[in-house]
Design a protein around this motif. Structure first.
Motif, PDB file in Angstrom:
ATOM      1  N   GLU A 197     -62.815 -15.275 -28.859  1.00  0.00           N
ATOM      2  CA  GLU A 197     -62.389 -16.120 -29.853  1.00  0.00           C
ATOM      3  C   GLU A 197     -62.863 -16.414 -30.887  1.00  0.00           C
ATOM      4  O   GLU A 197     -64.433 -16.080 -30.646  1.00  0.00           O
ATOM      5  N   LEU A 198     -62.925 -15.988 -32.362  1.00  0.00           N
ATOM      6  CA  LEU A 198     -62.930 -16.058 -33.414  1.00  0.00           C
ATOM      7  C   LEU A 198     -64.343 -17.337 -33.593  1.00  0.00           C
ATOM      8  O   LEU A 198     -63.344 -17.951 -33.529  1.00  0.00           O
ATOM      9  N   THR A 199     -64.578 -16.674 -34.270  1.00  0.00           N
ATOM     10  CA  THR A 199     -65.754 -18.155 -35.312  1.00  0.00           C
ATOM     11  C   THR A 199     -65.820 -18.332 -36.162  1.00  0.00           C
ATOM     12  O   THR A 199     -64.959 -17.570 -36.592  1.00  0.00           O
ATOM     13  N   GLU A 200     -65.889 -19.837 -36.813  1.00  0.00           N
ATOM     14  CA  GLU A 200     -66.059 -20.236 -38.246  1.00  0.00           C
ATOM     15  C   GLU A 200     -66.532 -19.269 -39.180  1.00  0.00           C
ATOM     16  O   GLU A 200     -65.434 -18.762 -40.358  1.00  0.00           O
ATOM     17  N   VAL A 201     -67.323 -18.125 -38.788  1.00  0.00           N
ATOM     18  CA  VAL A 201     -67.827 -17.475 -40.028  1.00  0.00           C
ATOM     19  C   VAL A 201     -67.466 -15.766 -39.301  1.00  0.00           C
ATOM     20  O   VAL A 201     -66.784 -15.489 -40.573  1.00  0.00           O
ATOM     21  N   LEU A 222     -58.152 -10.423 -25.193  1.00  0.00           N
ATOM     22  CA  LEU A 222     -58.299 -12.110 -25.171  1.00  0.00           C
ATOM     23  C   LEU A 222     -56.851 -13.024 -24.157  1.00  0.00           C
ATOM     24  O   LEU A 222     -56.034 -12.028 -24.146  1.00  0.00           O
ATOM     25  N   GLY A 223     -57.417 -13.588 -23.389  1.00  0.00           N
ATOM     26  CA  GLY A 223     -56.288 -14.174 -22.671  1.00  0.00           C
ATOM     27  C   GLY A 223     -55.057 -14.359 -23.765  1.00  0.00           C
ATOM     28  O   GLY A 223     -55.595 -15.352 -24.818  1.00  0.00           O
ATOM     29  N   SER A 228     -53.096 -16.904 -28.732  1.00  0.00           N
ATOM     30  CA  SER A 228     -52.028 -17.494 -29.064  1.00  0.00           C
ATOM     31  C   SER A 228     -52.731 -18.416 -30.006  1.00  0.00           C
ATOM     32  O   SER A 228     -52.829 -18.981 -31.322  1.00  0.00           O
ATOM     33  N   ARG A 229     -54.769 -19.216 -30.070  1.00  0.00           N
ATOM     34  CA  ARG A 229     -55.370 -19.997 -30.595  1.00  0.00           C
ATOM     35  C   ARG A 229     -55.692 -18.839 -32.086  1.00  0.00           C
ATOM     36  O   ARG A 229     -55.440 -19.232 -33.326  1.00  0.00           O
ATOM     37  N   VAL A 230     -56.062 -18.134 -31.916  1.00  0.00           N
ATOM     38  CA  VAL A 230     -56.649 -17.722 -32.725  1.00  0.00           C
ATOM     39  C   VAL A 230     -55.230 -17.160 -34.144  1.00  0.00           C
ATOM     40  O   VAL A 230     -55.366 -17.121 -34.809  1.00  0.00           O
ATOM     41  N   VAL A 231     -54.379 -16.414 -33.564  1.00  0.00           N
ATOM     42  CA  VAL A 231     -53.108 -16.237 -34.710  1.00  0.00           C
ATOM     43  C   VAL A 231     -52.478 -17.726 -35.246  1.00  0.00           C
ATOM     44  O   VAL A 231     -52.642 -17.729 -36.182  1.00  0.00           O
ATOM     45  N   SER A 232     -52.585 -18.505 -34.186  1.00  0.00           N
ATOM     46  CA  SER A 232     -52.309 -19.978 -35.484  1.00  0.00           C
ATOM     47  C   SER A 232     -52.734 -20.561 -35.563  1.00  0.00           C
ATOM     48  O   SER A 232     -53.050 -20.931 -37.825  1.00  0.00           O
ATOM     49  N   ARG A 233     -54.109 -19.860 -35.969  1.00  0.00           N
ATOM     50  CA  ARG A 233     -55.163 -20.113 -36.912  1.00  0.00           C
ATOM     51  C   ARG A 233     -55.620 -19.044 -38.054  1.00  0.00           C
ATOM     52  O   ARG A 233     -55.419 -19.788 -39.083  1.00  0.00           O
ATOM     53  N   LEU A 255     -45.907 -19.755 -26.483  1.00  0.00           N
ATOM     54  CA  LEU A 255     -47.057 -19.550 -26.288  1.00  0.00           C
ATOM     55  C   LEU A 255     -47.061 -20.871 -27.708  1.00  0.00           C
ATOM     56  O   LEU A 255     -47.990 -20.931 -28.055  1.00  0.00           O
ATOM     57  N   PHE A 256     -45.911 -19.838 -28.144  1.00  0.00           N
ATOM     58  CA  PHE A 256     -46.076 -20.549 -30.170  1.00  0.00           C
ATOM     59  C   PHE A 256     -44.921 -21.693 -29.848  1.00  0.00           C
ATOM     60  O   PHE A 256     -43.268 -20.652 -29.168  1.00  0.00           O
ATOM     61  N   GLY A 257     -44.623 -22.267 -31.143  1.00  0.00           N
ATOM     62  CA  GLY A 257     -44.263 -23.223 -30.672  1.00  0.00           C
ATOM     63  C   GLY A 257     -42.941 -23.401 -32.157  1.00  0.00           C
ATOM     64  O   GLY A 257     -42.479 -21.807 -32.777  1.00  0.00           O
ATOM     65  N   SER A 258     -42.066 -24.407 -31.909  1.00  0.00           N
ATOM     66  CA  SER A 258     -41.022 -24.373 -33.882  1.00  0.00           C
ATOM     67  C   SER A 258     -41.993 -23.554 -35.216  1.00  0.00           C
ATOM     68  O   SER A 258     -40.575 -23.374 -35.942  1.00  0.00           O
ATOM     69  N   GLY A 259     -43.170 -23.770 -35.439  1.00  0.00           N
ATOM     70  CA  GLY A 259     -43.729 -23.066 -35.924  1.00  0.00           C
ATOM     71  C   GLY A 259     -43.833 -21.835 -36.684  1.00  0.00           C
ATOM     72  O   GLY A 259     -43.940 -20.787 -37.544  1.00  0.00           O
TER      73      GLY A 259
END
Length: 289
Positions: A197-201, A222-223, A228-233, A255-259
């Motif tokens: 998972e990607l960091t803030e840096v 990546l799982g 999906s968290r990376v893509v959403s971010r 894994l992705f909602g209506s957004g």
């Protein structure tokens, strides 16, 4: 007395004019550092590494400054197979991602990028006619660092770690690169064989991504939850799945909602410009994925 004082002043002024200046004054302007000669990234709104920073993807309902949009044309992205895409700039610069020598366009590309994860993502014997071969790793373990400008294309990278071997938890530092292609005002990112998972840096180094290519194999990289968290971010306008092995693509889409919108393409290519980016993030499954 006054005459003597005037003569003394003239003598002092003459000495200052003809006497050589000390070396310290001659070097008042320091030489430019290598960092200063790097291209300026249009995708990094803030150059410094700031914690908790989040970059907004470009939106087509905003005004596009002529100098930023370029208005030179659009970028064509064609899925070649596995994690290889052919990106062609308005001026005809051809780039292939994760080039392994198997998946390649009809014409020899100008630039190829590679990642060390598996033999399906690189080759140590590329076509010698390729002008620029960019490894996402370095043999000494230090971070790869690319800043290549070719006509209207600028290619840079952000390094991440990869797992050692299959199924283990041990990580190899700097073995993967997220390559970023800045073309015609667009910020296009290829996540490579992402294992962490990607960091803030990382997010700060990446900046804005209008288009992102994402592995959706369900765990070889990546799982799915983490990916999906990376893509959403990143919140890119256009998401292009790749590296699909294992679960059906619907598992990733769920894994992705209506957004997010999702659509299956009727072609292996998409042509995109700043003005044609979808206003709502779109997951586009190109033909062949």
């Amino acid at each position: 007395m006054l005459r003597y004082a005037v003569l003394l002043f003239v003598a002092i002024a003459f000495i200052h004019l003809v006497w050589p200046m000390p070396a310290a004054h001659a070097q008042a302007t320091p030489p430019a550092s290598p960092q200063a000669t790097r291209p300026v990234s249009q995708c990094q709104a803030i150059a410094e590494r700031l914690p908790k920073v989040q970059f907004a993807a470009f939106r087509t309902d905003a005004a596009v400054p002529r100098a930023v949009a370029g208005e030179a044309g659009a970028v064509t992205i064609t899925y070649l197979g596995h994690s290889a895409f052919n990106i062609v700039s308005p001026e005809g610069v051809s780039i292939v991602t994760d080039y392994n020598g198997w998946y390649k366009p009809a014409e020899t590309p100008d630039i190829v990028t590679m990642n060390k994860a598996h033999s399906t993502h690189y080759t140590l014997s590329p076509d010698p006619a390729i002008a620029h071969v960019l490894h996402g790793w370095r043999d000494d373990g230090e971070p790869a660092d690319h800043d290549l400008v070719l006509r209207d294309a600028y290619v840079r990278n952000v390094v991440t770690d990869i797992r050692r071997g299959w199924g283990g938890d041990a990580m190899e530092k700097n073995g993967n690169s997220i390559f970023i292609f800045e073309i015609a005002g667009l910020c296009i990112g290829h996540l490579g064989h992402l294992h962490q998972e990607l960091t803030e840096v990382h997010y700060a180094e990446i900046g804005r991504l209008d288009v992102v290519m994402v592995p959706v194999d369900g765990g070889l990289t990546l799982g799915p939850d983490s990916m999906s968290r990376v893509v959403s971010r990143l919140r890119s306008s256009l998401i292009l799945p790749m590296h699909r092995r294992g679960p059906p693509i619907d598992r990733f889409l769920s894994l992705f909602g209506s957004g997010f919108d999702a659509r299956y393409g009727d072609s292996d290519s998409v042509t995109v410009s700043l003005r044609s980016l979808p206003k709502k993030p779109l997951i586009l499954i190109l033909k062949g994925v």
